[in-house]
Design an enzyme around this catalytic site. Structure first.
Site, mmCIF file in Angstrom:
data_model
loop_
_atom_site.group_PDB
_atom_site.id
_atom_site.type_symbol
_atom_site.label_atom_id
_atom_site.label_comp_id
_atom_site.label_asym_id
_atom_site.label_seq_id
_atom_site.Cartn_x
_atom_site.Cartn_y
_atom_site.Cartn_z
ATOM 1 N N SER A 170 0.265 28.863 -3.954
ATOM 2 C CA SER A 170 0.565 27.457 -3.710
ATOM 3 C C SER A 170 -0.059 26.925 -2.424
ATOM 4 C CB SER A 170 2.084 27.266 -3.636
ATOM 5 O OG SER A 170 2.395 25.975 -3.175
ATOM 6 N N ARG B 66 -8.067 19.471 -0.458
ATOM 7 C CA ARG B 66 -8.535 20.675 -1.131
ATOM 8 C C ARG B 66 -10.042 20.800 -1.177
ATOM 9 N NH1 ARG B 66 -4.278 20.781 -6.272
ATOM 10 N NH2 ARG B 66 -2.474 21.443 -5.033
#
Length: 638
Positions: free
Chosen positions: A284, A330
């Protein structure tokens, strides 16, 4: 074809409220006259089917899993965003809207993003009412944590299993409607094609995955909620069953495919440790809250992590992006990891890994606090790698994960085929060129619970009182024949290579040439390599068994055949978009610091591709994007 996004007029804060009032309604007594098909039972599909059933429509929900509880939404770990501002740290609907538009590198539709931020606050209330066990502070209030691309804490979570808990909440809502007779569930049933009659979506053709029966299903509207297409890369964080066949078949029937080259490489994945692997495991993004990412400062350093002193470590994200540090978006974190590994600083198998170290957090907060936050994630990591992350830094590396591209939809979530709605990751609409962490669950539930139930009624109201059609219609028979012909063609090839061997080779091409970075020459090579491999696929594929039984090789074969076509479209889209933005990083277009360099003058648009037939080049349509509220700027997280 002129793309009409059907965005309402007026101030962005008022668009959704005004639009909901302007939408035509179907009265409760008439809702039961309409049949709606929902394909997919994850957070988007399950919430949509449950909500539509609750409203009074008759719903048929299809999934290829043996239970809706096995939808891939269950794998989401870190959390779900919502602009509640429980931490009183300056969050707001506007800030969530701003962060999402900026995080997507100004390639998303403003009106859709604002609506997503607006309804996010309702999602949390809905899920709490369903009993979702979100983490709570000592005083009982819901807790929040931070995720990449934001400087506030807006992510609600249930340890490291948020997706599972949200899916169970959705599943119980869905089960209630199944028990009430409003929803019929069809598990182990895969959609293989869409039926379009007179320009309208009128049903689907499916294969029973146990018996092989090919069957048609009629509806007044069809909703696709089948997720993304990262398995085109073969190795990805997606479950092996995840596929793109439903949206690709719809694309071949006339639904435009938008921004296919926008594919996200997640920075926090357990590195590949062998050529025999069939998938990768996500760790995660929430771990970046307390874990510090580093590599040895000296290239080629093979010492164990505990043998490398602090002065000889490079905390490269903290060094390059001091304002956001380890919580950069990201796309930026992934490219930065690839860069340091390319320069020889990587660790582990093939030098494709970096450290995610919790030593400082454990010393600061104590092991018990870290275990309370991330215990199940640490346990999962240890079971897979055999290493204890409480004492040894985790090893991570970027991996294919989420896809921002998907079928083009308007503000009502309807595709370019009348009556075909596309929700969740299967559409392109909300994330632009890069999705921020913890926003996938938010979009899936927003679409299913709070958007589609309003907008689909507007379409159905215009078809009140029409004569129903049946599965005996020639349009259904024609599509059934095509499906059966395609299956028999696959079974009759009788070559020498397995589906997986060909899919793995396709994945290598896509990841190497259309992955974290792309070049003109590489993309042109990829298109040629994909075409050659596709020819071999249709000449040298080996399948065993028949259609009239459980046949997983046959299931995969149809899906991979679609991936070959989609992979080529991804590369064509990447060639056409001569700029870098978000996850689409063309090496020819970058700033002196190595960051993505957009070309707003020529590429502030959605690229929507039209299928023109086998062997024909697709046609590009453009939806111009306007930024009236968040003026485009060079993204900076420094």
């Amino acid at each position: 074809m002129k793309l009409d996004p059907r965005v309402p007029t007026g101030p962005i804060q008022d668009k959704w409220d005004k639009h909901r009032f302007d939408l035509k309604l179907v009265n409760p007594a008439n809702k039961r006259r309409f049949e709606i098909i929902v394909v997919g039972s994850g957070l988007a599909g399950g919430s949509a089917a449950a909500s539509l059933g609750e409203l009074g429509y008759h719903v048929k929900c299809f999934c290829y899993q043996d239970s809706a509880r096995r939808a891939h939404s269950i794998a989401a770990q870190g959390g779900i965003n919502a602009a509640k501002n429980y931490q009183n740290d300056g969050d707001s609907i506007w800030r969530l809207f701003y962060d999402t538009v900026k995080g997507g590198d100004f390639r998303s539709r403003e009106a859709n993003v604002y609506r997503l931020a607006q309804v996010s606050v309702n999602i949390i209330d809905q899920c709490v009412a369903q009993g979702v066990p979100f983490a709570r502070e000592y005083g009982g209030l819901l807790d929040n944590r931070s995720f990449g691309g934001a400087q506030v804490s807006r992510t609600f979570y249930a340890r490291g299993q948020t997706g599972q808990q949200l899916l169970l909440g959705t599943y119980q809502a869905l089960s209630r409607q199944v028990a009430a007779g409003a929803v019929e569930m069809y598990p182990r049933t895969e959609m293989l094609d869409l039926v379009v009659i007179d320009g309208r979506a009128r049903g689907i053709v499916t294969r029973d995955m146990v018996s092989g029966e090919i069957r048609s299903w009629v509806a007044d509207a069809v909703v696709l909620a089948t997720g993304g297409y990262s398995n085109v890369f073969f190795l990805s964080t997606n479950a092996k069953g995840c596929n793109a066949t439903a949206i690709w078949r719809a694309h071949r029937r006339g639904a435009l495919f938008a921004n296919p080259c926008f594919t996200q490489i997640h920075p926090t994945c357990i590195p590949q440790h062998g050529d025999y692997q069939s998938k990768l495991t996500l760790m995660s993004e929430s771990l970046r809250n307390d874990g510090r990412i580093w590599v040895p400062a000296k290239a080629g350093d093979t010492r164990a992590a505990d043998q490398i002193p602090e002065a000889e470590r490079d905390y490269y994200l903290e060094r390059r992006y001091p304002a956001f540090g380890n919580l950069v978006p990201r796309d930026i974190a992934s490219r930065a990891a690839k860069t340091v590994c390319d320069e020889g600083h990587g660790i582990g198998h093939g030098g494709r890994g970096v450290y995610l170290d919790f030593a400082d957090a454990i010393e600061r907060l104590g092991r018990d606090a870290i275990e309370a936050k991330y215990g199940n994630l640490f346990e999962m990591y240890e079971r897979i790698t055999g290493e204890d992350p409480y004492t040894v830094p985790m090893r991570i590396y970027p991996a294919p994960h989420y896809t921002m591209g998907g079928l083009w939809v308007d503000y009502n979530l309807m595709s370019t085929i009348d009556g075909l709605y596309v929700i969740g990751e299967a559409n392109f609409s909300d994330h632009g060129a890069n999705r921020l962490g913890a926003s996938a669950l938010m979009q899936g539930l927003a679409d299913g619970y709070f958007v589609l139930p309003y907008t689909i009624g507007d379409y159905l109201s215009r078809h009140m009182g029409e004569e129903p059609i049946s599965a005996d219609h020639a349009g259904f028979k024609s599509v059934e024949d095509e499906v059966e012909g395609r299956i028999q063609r696959l079974l009759s090839i009788d070559g020498r290579r397995t589906v997986d061997s060909l899919h793995r080779e396709l994945g290598h091409i896509c990841l190497d040439l259309c992955g974290m970075s792309r070049t003109q020459a590489g993309l042109e090579k990829a298109i040629g390599d994909i075409a050659a491999l596709r020819d071999e696929y249709w000449q040298n594929l080996k399948l065993v068994g028949t259609n009239e039984e459980l046949n997983q090789s046959l299931e995969k074969a149809g899906r991979v055949a679609d991936y070959f076509e989609l992979a080529e479209l991804m590369c064509r889209d990447a060639i056409d978009r001569q700029e870098s933005c978000g996850t689409h990083f063309r090496e020819e277009y970058q700033t002196p610091e190595g960051e993505a360099l957009r070309n707003d003058e020529d590429y502030t648009h959605v690229s929507a591709w039209e299928y023109r037939g086998e062997g024909e080049e697709p046609v590009l349509h453009k939806e111009p994007l306007e930024f009236e509220n968040v003026p485009p700027s060079q993204r900076s997280y420094k």
